[in-house]
Write a protein that holds these residues in place. Sequence first.
Motif, PDB file in Angstrom:
ATOM      1  N   GLU A 162       0.824  -1.209   0.000  1.00 12.22           N
ATOM      2  CA  GLU A 162       0.000   0.000   0.000  1.00 12.22           C
ATOM      3  C   GLU A 162       0.859   1.261   0.000  1.00 12.22           C
ATOM      4  N   ILE A 163       1.922   1.241   0.782  1.00 10.91           N
ATOM      5  CA  ILE A 163       2.836   2.386   0.835  1.00 10.91           C
ATOM      6  C   ILE A 163       3.464   2.613  -0.530  1.00 10.91           C
ATOM      7  N   GLU A 164       3.901   1.553  -1.174  1.00  8.30           N
ATOM      8  CA  GLU A 164       4.495   1.670  -2.507  1.00  8.30           C
ATOM      9  C   GLU A 164       3.508   2.264  -3.503  1.00  8.30           C
ATOM     10  N   ALA A 179       9.977   7.343   4.597  1.00 14.58           N
ATOM     11  CA  ALA A 179       9.967   8.626   3.876  1.00 14.58           C
ATOM     12  C   ALA A 179      11.309   8.863   3.186  1.00 14.58           C
ATOM     13  N   ALA A 180      12.391   8.503   3.849  1.00 15.45           N
ATOM     14  CA  ALA A 180      13.716   8.665   3.243  1.00 15.45           C
ATOM     15  C   ALA A 180      13.871   7.763   2.021  1.00 15.45           C
ATOM     16  N   HIS A 181      13.403   6.519   2.136  1.00 13.33           N
ATOM     17  CA  HIS A 181      13.441   5.615   0.972  1.00 13.33           C
ATOM     18  C   HIS A 181      12.677   6.214  -0.198  1.00 13.33           C
ATOM     19  N   ALA A 182      11.518   6.775   0.082  1.00  8.21           N
ATOM     20  CA  ALA A 182      10.663   7.328  -0.971  1.00  8.21           C
ATOM     21  C   ALA A 182      11.309   8.509  -1.682  1.00  8.21           C
ATOM     22  N   ASN A 183      12.223   9.195  -0.999  1.00  2.00           N
ATOM     23  CA  ASN A 183      12.795  10.430  -1.536  1.00  2.00           C
ATOM     24  C   ASN A 183      14.250  10.334  -1.969  1.00  2.00           C
ATOM     25  N   LEU A 184      14.844   9.174  -1.886  1.00  3.46           N
ATOM     26  CA  LEU A 184      16.270   9.047  -2.238  1.00  3.46           C
ATOM     27  C   LEU A 184      16.604   9.580  -3.625  1.00  3.46           C
ATOM     28  N   ALA A 185      15.761   9.310  -4.583  1.00  5.20           N
ATOM     29  CA  ALA A 185      16.071   9.708  -5.963  1.00  5.20           C
ATOM     30  C   ALA A 185      15.959  11.213  -6.180  1.00  5.20           C
ATOM     31  N   ILE A 186      15.181  11.900  -5.360  1.00  8.38           N
ATOM     32  CA  ILE A 186      14.962  13.335  -5.587  1.00  8.38           C
ATOM     33  C   ILE A 186      15.563  14.221  -4.494  1.00  8.38           C
ATOM     34  N   ARG A 229      27.791   0.582  -2.128  1.00  6.33           N
ATOM     35  CA  ARG A 229      28.282  -0.482  -3.020  1.00  6.33           C
ATOM     36  C   ARG A 229      27.637  -0.434  -4.401  1.00  6.33           C
ATOM     37  N   GLY A 230      26.671   0.466  -4.567  1.00  2.31           N
ATOM     38  CA  GLY A 230      26.002   0.595  -5.863  1.00  2.31           C
ATOM     39  C   GLY A 230      24.966  -0.467  -6.142  1.00  2.31           C
ATOM     40  N   ILE A 231      24.572  -1.201  -5.108  1.00  8.24           N
ATOM     41  CA  ILE A 231      23.582  -2.272  -5.263  1.00  8.24           C
ATOM     42  C   ILE A 231      22.164  -1.709  -5.281  1.00  8.24           C
ATOM     43  N   TYR A 232      21.934  -0.704  -4.477  1.00  7.28           N
ATOM     44  CA  TYR A 232      20.614  -0.097  -4.362  1.00  7.28           C
ATOM     45  C   TYR A 232      20.572   1.191  -5.181  1.00  7.28           C
ATOM     46  N   LEU A 233      19.721   1.189  -6.187  1.00  7.04           N
ATOM     47  CA  LEU A 233      19.564   2.360  -7.024  1.00  7.04           C
ATOM     48  C   LEU A 233      18.141   2.872  -6.846  1.00  7.04           C
ATOM     49  N   PRO A 234      17.973   4.007  -6.186  1.00  3.18           N
ATOM     50  CA  PRO A 234      16.625   4.515  -5.924  1.00  3.18           C
ATOM     51  C   PRO A 234      15.894   4.914  -7.194  1.00  3.18           C
ATOM     52  N   LYS A 235      14.556   4.794  -7.153  1.00  8.00           N
ATOM     53  CA  LYS A 235      13.740   5.154  -8.325  1.00  8.00           C
ATOM     54  C   LYS A 235      13.155   6.537  -8.167  1.00  8.00           C
TER      55      LYS A 235
END
Length: 123
Positions: A43-45, A77-84, A117-123
């Motif tokens: 639901e959050i996603e 909230a931080a996860h949701a905003n990593l890309a921006i 490590r470059g494994i996680y690339l935020p959307k």
Amino acid sequence: MKKHPLVETSSDALVLRFEDLCLLQYRSLEREEIAAYNRRFDEIESIVDELMSRPGDERRLLQRFYNHKNAQVALTAAHANLAIDYVRARKVFEEIAEDAMGIQQLEAGMTLDNLDRGIYLPK
């Protein structure tokens, strides 16, 4: 074709629902109710995706939760905003990794490691 209910929901209402769901997720983790946690994650996603699709990318509205007293809300909230908002969102992860307890501390630390490590690339 019928519109998805989130499309018709105001951004302010979505932000409040986001917070509620994160708090419910926290309680699910405390009770070890993994299925309930996962349903709330989905639901959050959906909320984050809807905010992202709105003009100007309204995920920024979730930045108000960076200093939330509940680490699950701040972390999500931080996860949701990593890309921006990478710098500020990363700072939230660093603070949670240093100061929080439990699963949120672990997740924040793993997120930082995966970012480095470059494994996680935020959307």
